[in-house]
Design a protein around this motif. Structure first.
Motif, short mmCIF file in Angstrom:
data_model
loop_
_atom_site.label_atom_id
_atom_site.label_comp_id
_atom_site.label_asym_id
_atom_site.label_seq_id
_atom_site.Cartn_x
_atom_site.Cartn_y
_atom_site.Cartn_z
N LEU A 147 16.90 27.44 -32.09
CA LEU A 147 15.70 27.67 -32.88
C LEU A 147 15.50 26.52 -33.87
CD1 LEU A 147 16.12 31.45 -33.84
CD2 LEU A 147 14.30 30.51 -32.43
N ALA A 148 14.27 26.35 -34.29
CA ALA A 148 13.97 25.37 -35.33
C ALA A 148 12.85 25.93 -36.21
CB ALA A 148 13.56 24.03 -34.75
N ILE A 149 12.87 25.51 -37.45
CA ILE A 149 11.76 25.78 -38.36
C ILE A 149 11.12 24.44 -38.66
CG2 ILE A 149 11.10 26.59 -40.65
CD1 ILE A 149 13.41 28.57 -40.51
N MET A 150 9.83 24.32 -38.29
CA MET A 150 9.11 23.06 -38.39
C MET A 150 7.91 23.21 -39.31
SD MET A 150 9.28 21.98 -34.35
CE MET A 150 8.00 20.73 -34.56
N ALA A 151 7.65 22.18 -40.10
CA ALA A 151 6.51 22.18 -41.01
C ALA A 151 5.47 21.17 -40.54
CB ALA A 151 6.97 21.83 -42.43
N GLY A 152 4.21 21.60 -40.50
CA GLY A 152 3.13 20.69 -40.13
C GLY A 152 2.89 20.63 -38.64
N GLU A 153 1.94 19.79 -38.27
CA GLU A 153 1.49 19.70 -36.87
C GLU A 153 1.87 18.38 -36.20
OE1 GLU A 153 -0.02 22.45 -35.97
OE2 GLU A 153 -0.23 23.25 -38.00
N ASP A 154 2.64 17.55 -36.89
CA ASP A 154 2.86 16.19 -36.41
C ASP A 154 3.81 16.08 -35.22
OD1 ASP A 154 1.23 14.76 -38.35
OD2 ASP A 154 2.72 15.39 -39.82
N PHE A 155 4.65 17.08 -35.00
CA PHE A 155 5.66 16.95 -33.95
C PHE A 155 5.54 18.06 -32.91
CE2 PHE A 155 7.35 14.98 -37.80
CZ PHE A 155 7.56 13.70 -37.34
#
Length: 301
Positions: A147-155
């Motif tokens: 799992l990952a927690i990602m911020a934003g739309e860049d990746f």
């Protein structure tokens, strides 16, 4: 005839495109280069067209190959998702839950969700890492994390599944002793004023942001490897930068940090990012991962 196309041929086609050569495609697939060339030749014969222009040193997609690449990727994603769903039916408890968290996300919420995982599945080992920018996405794509927690739309990546959590805010700040903190109240800073001072920015530990710039305005930069280092350098008065609102709330209340009023970094120097819980489409979530996802959504809400 199109009914004899194979998934192996499509995977080989996509691998060659993504790696840029038959040799590298063969290395990714752990196959002989001759086998890759044979698979591509068979695929072209079944389709009745050329997918690659082989006149140059590196194979280049023909217009027909460009047109069919999206279809091939879509088919493979759907098959991988179907296989993942099938494997998830009746799946046993994981041996380990691995998680990579974006540095912008508060770890106390992660901790509360992990407490519930431990209470329900005490035998599951937990591996937690924190990484900036492309780090969480890279860990998933390289299968180093569940799992990952990602911020934003860049990746974003079509191989990943995203579930929205609550947004977070980044605030442009500077130490109270810094010259930029002396700007009169109600007088916004312009870009030229920010150019004159060192900006503290996070360095991406992956190549995913190569050639791209995220909120870097000043030609003078100090690149650091963690949010903690960035926070410390800004507090020390070395330069200015953006930090998560939850991280600097107390510093702002007690006067150690000063908000920068500049529309160059969002209204009032503040930017909002959507946050997502992410996993690979082809990797089904086990019981412990599903428990973490549910608990995180409850605490985050």
């Amino acid at each position: 005839m199109l009914d004899v196309l194979t998934l192996d041929q499509l995977r080989t086609f996509v691998a060659v495109v993504e790696t840029g050569s038959f040799r590298k495609g063969a290395a990714r697939l752990a196959r002989a280069q001759s086998a890759v060339s044979h698979a591509i030749a068979n695929l072209e014969r079944e389709l009745g067209l050329s997918l690659f222009d082989r006149a140059s040193h590196r194979p280049r997609l023909t217009p027909e190959g460009e047109a069919l690449l999206a279809n091939a990727r879509d088919i493979l994603l759907r098959v991988d998702a179907m296989r993942a769903r099938a494997r998830g039916v009746g799946q046993g408890v994981e041996l380990e839950l691995s998680l990579v968290v974006d540095t912008l996300f508060p770890l106390d919420l992660v901790g509360m969700a992990l407490v519930e995982v431990r209470e329900t599945y005490p035998t599951v080992a937990i591996r937690l890492d924190v990484a900036p920018m492309g780090g969480p996405a890279s860990a998933l794509l390289e299968q180093r994390s569940t799992l990952a927690i990602m911020a934003g739309e860049d990746f974003r990546d079509p191989r990943l599944s995203f579930t929205a959590l609550s947004p977070i805010e980044q605030v442009a700040v500077v130490a109270g002793s810094h010259p930029l903190a002396r700007q009169p109240a109600g007088t916004p800073l312009d870009v030229a004023q920010l150019f004159d001072h060192l900006q503290i920015v996070l360095a991406d530990p992956t190549p995913m942001s190569e050639g791209r710039s995220f909120g870097v305005l000043s030609p003078q930069t100090c690149r650091v490897g963690s949010q903690e280092a960035k926070h410390a350098m800004i507090l020390a008065g070395l330069g200015w930068g953006r930090l998560p609102g939850w991280l600097v709330a107390r510093d702002l209340r007690e006067g150690r940090l000063h908000r920068l009023d500049t529309s160059a970094l969002g209204r009032g120097g503040q930017t909002r990012y959507e946050v997502y819980l992410v996993h690979r489409l082809d990797q089904p979530l086990g019981p412990a991962a599903r428990t973490f996802a549910r608990a995180l959504a409850e605490h985050d809400g």
